[in-house]
Design a protein around this motif. Structure first.
Motif, PDB file in Angstrom:
ATOM      1  N   LEU A  15      27.374  36.024  44.233  1.00  0.00           N
ATOM      2  CA  LEU A  15      25.839  34.726  43.309  1.00  0.00           C
ATOM      3  C   LEU A  15      25.027  36.828  43.120  1.00  0.00           C
ATOM      4  CD1 LEU A  15      23.930  33.161  46.111  1.00  0.00           C
ATOM      5  CD2 LEU A  15      25.467  32.474  43.708  1.00  0.00           C
ATOM      6  N   SER A  16      26.341  37.237  42.443  1.00  0.00           N
ATOM      7  CA  SER A  16      25.701  38.284  41.752  1.00  0.00           C
ATOM      8  C   SER A  16      26.068  37.777  40.209  1.00  0.00           C
ATOM      9  CB  SER A  16      26.621  39.528  42.151  1.00  0.00           C
ATOM     10  OG  SER A  16      28.316  39.780  41.937  1.00  0.00           O
ATOM     11  N   PRO A  17      25.282  38.671  39.291  1.00  0.00           N
ATOM     12  CA  PRO A  17      25.322  38.105  38.284  1.00  0.00           C
ATOM     13  C   PRO A  17      26.802  38.449  37.808  1.00  0.00           C
ATOM     14  CG  PRO A  17      23.713  39.252  38.450  1.00  0.00           C
ATOM     15  CD  PRO A  17      24.003  39.027  39.939  1.00  0.00           C
ATOM     16  N   THR A  18      27.762  39.549  37.922  1.00  0.00           N
ATOM     17  CA  THR A  18      28.586  39.814  37.139  1.00  0.00           C
ATOM     18  C   THR A  18      30.001  38.590  37.831  1.00  0.00           C
ATOM     19  OG1 THR A  18      27.977  42.136  36.692  1.00  0.00           O
ATOM     20  CG2 THR A  18      30.419  41.069  36.871  1.00  0.00           C
ATOM     21  N   THR A  19      29.844  38.271  39.654  1.00  0.00           N
ATOM     22  CA  THR A  19      30.834  37.882  40.023  1.00  0.00           C
ATOM     23  C   THR A  19      30.610  36.176  39.331  1.00  0.00           C
ATOM     24  OG1 THR A  19      30.362  39.118  41.685  1.00  0.00           O
ATOM     25  CG2 THR A  19      31.666  36.820  42.225  1.00  0.00           C
ATOM     26  N   LEU A  20      29.429  35.573  39.405  1.00  0.00           N
ATOM     27  CA  LEU A  20      28.967  34.946  39.188  1.00  0.00           C
ATOM     28  C   LEU A  20      29.537  33.912  37.453  1.00  0.00           C
ATOM     29  CD1 LEU A  20      27.492  32.062  40.532  1.00  0.00           C
ATOM     30  CD2 LEU A  20      25.215  32.171  39.203  1.00  0.00           C
ATOM     31  N   PHE A  21      29.338  34.837  37.091  1.00  0.00           N
ATOM     32  CA  PHE A  21      29.369  35.262  35.566  1.00  0.00           C
ATOM     33  C   PHE A  21      31.776  34.703  35.654  1.00  0.00           C
ATOM     34  CE2 PHE A  21      31.116  37.006  32.202  1.00  0.00           C
ATOM     35  CZ  PHE A  21      30.525  36.275  30.649  1.00  0.00           C
ATOM     36  N   ALA A  59      39.146  44.240  43.175  1.00  0.00           N
ATOM     37  CA  ALA A  59      39.698  43.418  43.895  1.00  0.00           C
ATOM     38  C   ALA A  59      39.087  42.043  44.119  1.00  0.00           C
ATOM     39  CB  ALA A  59      39.867  43.617  44.970  1.00  0.00           C
ATOM     40  N   THR A  60      37.760  41.995  44.035  1.00  0.00           N
ATOM     41  CA  THR A  60      36.989  40.864  44.078  1.00  0.00           C
ATOM     42  C   THR A  60      36.403  40.219  43.284  1.00  0.00           C
ATOM     43  OG1 THR A  60      36.053  42.167  46.356  1.00  0.00           O
ATOM     44  CG2 THR A  60      34.774  39.643  45.687  1.00  0.00           C
ATOM     45  N   ALA A  61      36.522  40.682  41.843  1.00  0.00           N
ATOM     46  CA  ALA A  61      36.122  40.645  40.774  1.00  0.00           C
ATOM     47  C   ALA A  61      37.252  40.070  40.355  1.00  0.00           C
ATOM     48  CB  ALA A  61      35.621  41.131  39.792  1.00  0.00           C
ATOM     49  N   ALA A  62      38.653  40.109  40.127  1.00  0.00           N
ATOM     50  CA  ALA A  62      39.705  39.686  39.627  1.00  0.00           C
ATOM     51  C   ALA A  62      40.263  38.427  40.898  1.00  0.00           C
ATOM     52  CB  ALA A  62      40.639  40.938  39.544  1.00  0.00           C
ATOM     53  N   LEU A  63      40.257  38.500  41.799  1.00  0.00           N
ATOM     54  CA  LEU A  63      40.511  37.721  42.301  1.00  0.00           C
ATOM     55  C   LEU A  63      39.642  36.278  41.840  1.00  0.00           C
ATOM     56  CD1 LEU A  63      42.569  37.129  44.644  1.00  0.00           C
ATOM     57  CD2 LEU A  63      41.039  37.492  46.090  1.00  0.00           C
ATOM     58  N   VAL A  64      38.098  36.408  42.389  1.00  0.00           N
ATOM     59  CA  VAL A  64      37.704  35.608  41.703  1.00  0.00           C
ATOM     60  C   VAL A  64      37.965  34.690  40.624  1.00  0.00           C
ATOM     61  CG1 VAL A  64      35.175  34.985  41.228  1.00  0.00           C
ATOM     62  CG2 VAL A  64      35.353  36.176  43.125  1.00  0.00           C
ATOM     63  N   LEU A  65      37.706  35.580  39.325  1.00  0.00           N
ATOM     64  CA  LEU A  65      38.569  35.303  38.353  1.00  0.00           C
ATOM     65  C   LEU A  65      39.676  34.354  38.230  1.00  0.00           C
ATOM     66  CD1 LEU A  65      37.696  35.154  35.300  1.00  0.00           C
ATOM     67  CD2 LEU A  65      39.746  37.176  34.608  1.00  0.00           C
ATOM     68  N   ALA A 362      33.227  32.051  49.149  1.00  0.00           N
ATOM     69  CA  ALA A 362      32.114  31.613  48.189  1.00  0.00           C
ATOM     70  C   ALA A 362      31.968  31.252  46.885  1.00  0.00           C
ATOM     71  CB  ALA A 362      30.969  33.002  48.817  1.00  0.00           C
ATOM     72  N   SER A 363      32.950  31.860  46.249  1.00  0.00           N
ATOM     73  CA  SER A 363      32.375  31.907  45.009  1.00  0.00           C
ATOM     74  C   SER A 363      34.029  30.929  44.609  1.00  0.00           C
ATOM     75  CB  SER A 363      33.759  32.867  44.254  1.00  0.00           C
ATOM     76  OG  SER A 363      33.097  34.160  44.628  1.00  0.00           O
ATOM     77  N   LEU A 364      34.296  30.114  45.690  1.00  0.00           N
ATOM     78  CA  LEU A 364      34.951  28.861  45.451  1.00  0.00           C
ATOM     79  C   LEU A 364      34.445  27.535  45.443  1.00  0.00           C
ATOM     80  CD1 LEU A 364      38.227  29.734  47.322  1.00  0.00           C
ATOM     81  CD2 LEU A 364      37.893  29.865  44.444  1.00  0.00           C
ATOM     82  N   LEU A 365      33.253  28.206  46.513  1.00  0.00           N
ATOM     83  CA  LEU A 365      32.367  26.987  46.701  1.00  0.00           C
ATOM     84  C   LEU A 365      31.558  26.757  45.490  1.00  0.00           C
ATOM     85  CD1 LEU A 365      31.530  27.780  50.656  1.00  0.00           C
ATOM     86  CD2 LEU A 365      32.542  25.877  49.899  1.00  0.00           C
ATOM     87  N   ILE A 366      30.737  27.376  44.910  1.00  0.00           N
ATOM     88  CA  ILE A 366      30.368  27.948  44.072  1.00  0.00           C
ATOM     89  C   ILE A 366      30.958  27.071  42.388  1.00  0.00           C
ATOM     90  CG2 ILE A 366      28.455  29.056  42.294  1.00  0.00           C
ATOM     91  CD1 ILE A 366      28.591  31.289  44.214  1.00  0.00           C
ATOM     92  N   ALA A 367      32.128  27.727  42.811  1.00  0.00           N
ATOM     93  CA  ALA A 367      33.458  26.995  41.469  1.00  0.00           C
ATOM     94  C   ALA A 367      33.295  25.355  41.888  1.00  0.00           C
ATOM     95  CB  ALA A 367      35.081  27.486  41.716  1.00  0.00           C
ATOM     96  N   ASN A 368      33.600  24.877  42.445  1.00  0.00           N
ATOM     97  CA  ASN A 368      33.703  23.416  42.591  1.00  0.00           C
ATOM     98  C   ASN A 368      32.427  22.591  42.669  1.00  0.00           C
ATOM     99  OD1 ASN A 368      35.800  22.942  43.951  1.00  0.00           O
ATOM    100  ND2 ASN A 368      35.649  24.078  46.030  1.00  0.00           N
ATOM    101  N   PHE A 369      31.177  23.363  42.633  1.00  0.00           N
ATOM    102  CA  PHE A 369      29.524  22.379  41.985  1.00  0.00           C
ATOM    103  C   PHE A 369      29.890  23.081  40.389  1.00  0.00           C
ATOM    104  CE2 PHE A 369      28.383  23.167  46.261  1.00  0.00           C
ATOM    105  CZ  PHE A 369      28.315  21.580  46.204  1.00  0.00           C
ATOM    106  N   VAL A 370      30.451  24.064  40.396  1.00  0.00           N
ATOM    107  CA  VAL A 370      30.392  24.092  38.397  1.00  0.00           C
ATOM    108  C   VAL A 370      31.759  23.559  37.791  1.00  0.00           C
ATOM    109  CG1 VAL A 370      30.991  26.132  36.644  1.00  0.00           C
ATOM    110  CG2 VAL A 370      29.619  26.819  38.784  1.00  0.00           C
TER     111      VAL A 370
END
Length: 501
Positions: A15-21, A59-65, A362-370
């Motif tokens: 939920l950090s702005p960078t990761t969410l973006f 690593a986290t940001a790259a993997l989330v993207l 957590a990012s994948l859960l958010i990405a599904n709703f997005v």
């Protein structure tokens, strides 16, 4: 409590702005990449990997993207399958069987909304499964050796007759042609060329993308030219787009079952979303029976493969994260990314780098709703493709296909080969020979051969090794029944009709 604390850690990162973006951008780019015929998630992720290094992501940001691009591409693959009868990627192949007929019936918007919801259900449940069952399911994957994998692929091929044709012989012929094409190229063990006829361009085998674009996109152009545009199903009238609540309600349990089947298929290393989509579709078709109307444009036939392939995409992350073994081509690219970032996937990853794992989940859960919020409102944009005159749309699709294939392979020979596959697809459609088994034969043939060879090496050539476990025997029995059952069922259904006549 430990699970909740880990999940809280993940959401604090996600939920950090960078990761969410990055998750939103990845979802948008992935949807566009997936909708373009021939690219697919693995190529999309590979193309965008240099971006992660040039921008200096951790690593986290790259993997989330990259995983957001992965999930987005799995969503996007359905768009061209439904609108143009051209799969955006391999797993979306099964969606063409009922998605395209629904578009021909004037229900393209319904099919796109339904497939978007099914994709959400499959991906969401798979992410939950990744969170809860990753360590357990990783142990299940250990039970599958070469013998079990060979039997699993045999089961897939033995049931191909029920996918897109009522003629078992024609489907079997198409499967054999696909398997034969898969054998072209250098032998993995000996390095000897097979069926290359001295042509250096065939040493690496036939690229799956070349075959699928030729059999679907180019063949569609030939069909259009022959008909002079009469009765073209691409230029159908643009209907009012709405949310098909009844179809979603009637397909709800189909989505749940298909998600379970797809997730298990994704967990098996090497099986991937293609097999998950296939097994999900076939299981639902078997449950529905001959009266289910699968292959004629039924909503369940759209919901099942979409839920299955998106669930398999999530399941494929399980062996990658817990065993360091890629479950699909895309996760192999992601694995290479992790290794480049000095992160070693395996059983200790969850304890050594919980920020990476739980931030990703957590990012994948958010990405599904997005993705759900992004795909449903944008259906009107996608359906507008149908309002383009076929005389403009088909040449445009053909141009994109040629440019896309050449940009990926850089070979003029592949362009000629693609046209050749287009001619084959055109002839087979005139003869009512299904082309789906050919594609699946090319896709799975190498894996089946590798499994058989490993089994023979381990057993020193003893064929009984193929029946050495309960899982293998069960799959063999299912394969035999899957091949012969449709023949007897059709004969049984014809008897009452004959009596009544």
């Amino acid at each position: 409590m430990e699970l909740l604390s880990n999940l809280a850690l993940g959401f604090s990162i996600a939920l950090s702005p960078t990761t969410l973006f990055l998750a939103v951008i990845g979802c948008f780019l992935g949807t566009i990449i997936g909708s373009l015929p021939g690219l697919g998630p693995s190529n999309g992720v590979a193309i965008l990997i240099p971006l992660t290094f040039s921008l200096g992501f951790d690593a986290t940001a790259a993997l989330v993207l990259m995983t957001s691009v992965y999930y987005g591409a799995m969503y996007g693959g359905r768009i061209s399958s439904i609108l143009l009868n051209i799969p955006g990627d391999e797993p979306a192949l099964m969606t063409t069987l009922d998605g395209y007929p629904m578009a021909k019936q004037g229900r393209a918007g319904d099919a796109l909304v339904l497939s978007g919801v099914a994709s959400f259900v499959g991906a969401f449940l798979a992410t939950i499964g990744l969170m809860l069952l990753a360590p357990v399911l990783a142990q299940v994957a250990y039970l599958f050796g070469p013998a079990e994998y060979f039997a699993l692929y045999l089961l897939a091929f033995s049931t191909l007759g029920g996918i897109a044709s009522n003629n078992q012989a024609k489907a079997a012929l198409a499967s054999c042609i696909g398997l034969a094409i898969a054998m072209i190229g250098l032998d993995n063990n000996t390095g000897m060329p097979r069926f290359t006829f001295g042509n250096l361009h065939l040493m690496d085998g036939v690229d799956f993308l070349v075959a699928i674009v030729g059999l679907f996109a180019v063949a569609e152009v030939f069909i259009f030219i022959e008909s002079h545009g009469k009765g073209s199903s691409i230029g159908v009238k643009l209907e009012k787009v709405r949310i098909p609540f009844r179809d979603i309600k009637n397909s709800f349990w189909t989505m749940i079952r298909a998600s379970g089947v797809g997730f298990v298929a994704g967990v098996l290393p090497g099986a991937g979303a293609s097999l998950g989509s296939f097994l999900a579709y076939m299981s639902e078709k078997s449950l529905a029976g001959p009266k289910g109307g699968f292959g004629t444009g039924v909503p369940r036939g759209v919901a099942a493969p979409e839920a299955g392939n998106n669930a398999a995409a999530g399941g494929a992350l399980v062996p990658m994260l817990t065993l360091g073994v890629p479950g699909s081509g895309t996760t192999a690219v992601l694995l290479a990314l992790l290794m480049t970032l000095n992160i070693t996937p395996g059983p200790t990853l969850f304890t050594d780098r919980p920020d990476v794992v739980w931030g990703l989940i957590a990012s994948l859960l958010i990405a599904n709703f997005v993705l759900l919020a992004m795909n449903v409102p944008m259906v009107k944009v996608f359906v507008r493709v149908l309002s383009v005159p076929p005389a403009i749309l088909l040449p445009g699709v053909t141009m994109i296909s040629f440019v896309g294939i050449y940009s990926l392979t850089g070979s003029y020979f592949d362009l000629l080969l693609m046209v050749g596959f287009g001619v084959i697809g055109y002839v087979f459609r005139k003869l009512d020979v299904p082309t789906v088994p050919i594609i699946l034969g090319i896709l799975l043939g190498k894996h089946m051969e590798d499994a058989l060879r490993r089994a023979m090496v381990l057993s020193d050539g003893d064929a009984s090794y193929l029946f050495s476990s309960g899982i293998a025997i069960t799959l063999w029995i299912a394969a035999v029944l899957g091949f012969f059952a449709p023949i007897f069922v059709r004969r049984y259904l014809r008897k009452p009709a004959a009596v009544s006549d």
